[in-house]
Design an enzyme around this catalytic site. Structure first.
Site, PDB file in Angstrom:
ATOM      1  CB  THR A 173      -0.861  -0.029   1.271  1.00  0.00           C
ATOM      2  OG1 THR A 173      -1.805  -1.064   1.123  1.00  0.00           O
ATOM      3  CG2 THR A 173      -1.570   1.283   1.533  1.00  0.00           C
ATOM      4  NE  ARG A 201      -9.305  -7.021   3.333  1.00  0.00           N
ATOM      5  CZ  ARG A 201      -8.274  -6.187   3.373  1.00  0.00           C
ATOM      6  NH1 ARG A 201      -7.981  -5.442   2.341  1.00  0.00           N
ATOM      7  NH2 ARG A 201      -7.516  -6.105   4.455  1.00  0.00           N
ATOM      8  CG  ASP A 204      -5.995  -0.177   6.889  1.00  0.00           C
ATOM      9  OD1 ASP A 204      -5.838  -1.048   5.999  1.00  0.00           O
ATOM     10  OD2 ASP A 204      -5.064   0.524   7.307  1.00  0.00           O
ATOM     11  N   GLY A 225      -0.695  -2.207   6.439  1.00  0.00           N
ATOM     12  CA  GLY A 225      -0.593  -3.376   7.304  1.00  0.00           C
ATOM     13  C   GLY A 225      -1.852  -4.209   7.243  1.00  0.00           C
ATOM     14  CB  SER A 226      -2.976  -7.042   9.320  1.00  0.00           C
ATOM     15  OG  SER A 226      -2.173  -6.608  10.379  1.00  0.00           O
ATOM     16  N   GLY A 227      -5.116  -4.833   7.429  1.00  0.00           N
ATOM     17  CA  GLY A 227      -6.210  -3.872   7.454  1.00  0.00           C
ATOM     18  C   GLY A 227      -7.279  -4.134   8.483  1.00  0.00           C
TER      19      GLY A 227
HETATM   20  N1  ASP Z   1      -3.796  -2.156   4.729  1.00  0.00           N
HETATM   21  C1  ASP Z   1      -4.052  -2.660   3.405  1.00  0.00           C
HETATM   22  C2  ASP Z   1      -5.356  -3.420   3.418  1.00  0.00           C
HETATM   23  O1  ASP Z   1      -5.631  -4.093   4.388  1.00  0.00           O
HETATM   24  C3  ASP Z   1      -3.008  -3.579   2.906  1.00  0.00           C
HETATM   25  C4  ASP Z   1      -1.649  -2.970   2.843  1.00  0.00           C
HETATM   26  O2  ASP Z   1      -1.279  -2.172   3.691  1.00  0.00           O
HETATM   27  O3  ASP Z   1      -0.917  -3.310   1.905  1.00  0.00           O
HETATM   28  O4  ASP Z   1      -6.069  -3.370   2.441  1.00  0.00           O
END
Ligand code: ASP
Length: 308
Positions: A173, A201, A204, A225-227
């Site tokens: 991202t 889906r 964040d 990160g882990s959205g």
């Molecule tokens: N945060 C992003 C998401 O969950 C993924 C990423 O940071 O690459 O969509």
């Protein structure tokens, strides 16, 4: 009030180590980050707004196939690209975002258009695609977004019969936060989400207060990160609230909130800019593609956590 402008960008966090990246990937990412910093810095150096600067920086990263946003976005389970983006102006907390869009070359500019040319904050799916075409944003064929490397990552996930969340968590991202010479802040984030995502889906990144947030009374924040965990923690708003109500410095606030993300089983990183020109980044991961530039002459990109 006049302050020295500052800009921070990211291109995703994750298991990014010297062993994992090839020299070509390392050099390519650094070049892309450098170009985005230059684009955003040019706006701020000319006295432009933080809002224009974060959009300019993110557009460069969206067009760069090294990053998971715009061109080079990861694939859904069905082999398509569904893009999410957001932008927020700290002056008045105006915000715009899009989720699951498929045809706009630069989703961050579509998010800005939602903010400025619609009464809404968040548009999703086919309606957002239609809004984009109707408002004359540059459209791209689906092949524009495809890269062989992202296709390979999807094939690997499908052949392992893994879920989107078993992937190797190398997020890509992109995002930017800035403080302009007038002491106003802004944030923008853009992503393809996670490889193998399905069922519409949304992470964040396009959710105001989670992956993206800006408030002149506190700071501007963009996350990667882990959205799902970033949504549950409300990372962007939480960092801003800690600064606003507890008077915490942005580095402490960012580190504290990311520790909370980690406690809930999440990983990732964040970048922050405050209206006094202070900037910070924080990550729970081995690396985060990132860069910072200031009116005082700093212009620096980094990838691995130990680069400071
Ligand atoms: N945060 C992003 C998401 O969950 C993924 C990423 O940071 O690459 O969509």
């Amino acid at each position: 009030m006049s302050v020295s402008w500052s800009l921070v960008i990211h291109g995703g966090a994750g298991r990014i180590t010297r062993e994992v990246l090839t020299p070509e990937q390392d050099a390519g990412a650094r070049a892309g980050l450098g170009a985005a910093l230059t684009a955003g810095s040019a706006v701020l150096a000319e006295g432009g707004t933080a809002l224009d600067a974060v959009e300019a920086a993110v557009r460069v990263l969206e067009d760069d196939p090294h990053f998971n946003a715009g061109r080079g976005a990861c694939f859904t389970r069905e082999g398509t690209n569904e893009l999410d983006a957001a932008i927020m102006d700290g002056r008045d907390r105006c915000a715009g975002s899009v989720a699951g869009v498929t045809r706009t070359r630069n989703p961050v500019s579509l998010a800005r258009h939602v903010m400025e040319a619609s009464p809404h904050v968040l548009l999703a799916g086919s309606g957002a695609d239609r809004f984009s075409a109707e408002h004359g944003l540059e459209q791209a064929d689906s092949s524009w977004f495809h890269t062989d490397e992202r296709r390979r990552q999807l094939d690997e996930l499908l052949s392992a019969d893994a879920d989107a969340f078993d992937s190797d968590m190398k997020y890509g991202t992109v995002g930017a936060v800035a403080c302009d010479a007038q002491g106003h802040v802004a944030a923008a984030t853009s992503t393809g989400g996670v490889t193998g995502k399905r069922w519409g889906r949304i992470g964040d990144s396009p959710l105001i207060g989670a992956g993206t947030y800006a408030d002149d009374r506190a700071c501007a924040v963009s996350c990667t990160g882990s959205g799902e965990v970033f949504i549950r923690v409300g990372v962007g708003h939480e960092i801003a609230a800690r600064r606003r109500f507890a008077g915490e410095g942005i580095q402490t606030a960012a580190d504290t909130v990311l520790a909370e993300v980690k406690e809930l089983g999440g990983t990732g990183g964040t970048i922050v800019a405050a209206p006094d020109g202070a900037i910070a980044w924080s990550m729970t991961t081995a690396g985060m593609y990132r860069g910072r530039a200031t009116g005082a002459g700093e212009h620096r990109v980094a990838i691995y956590a130990d680069e400071g």
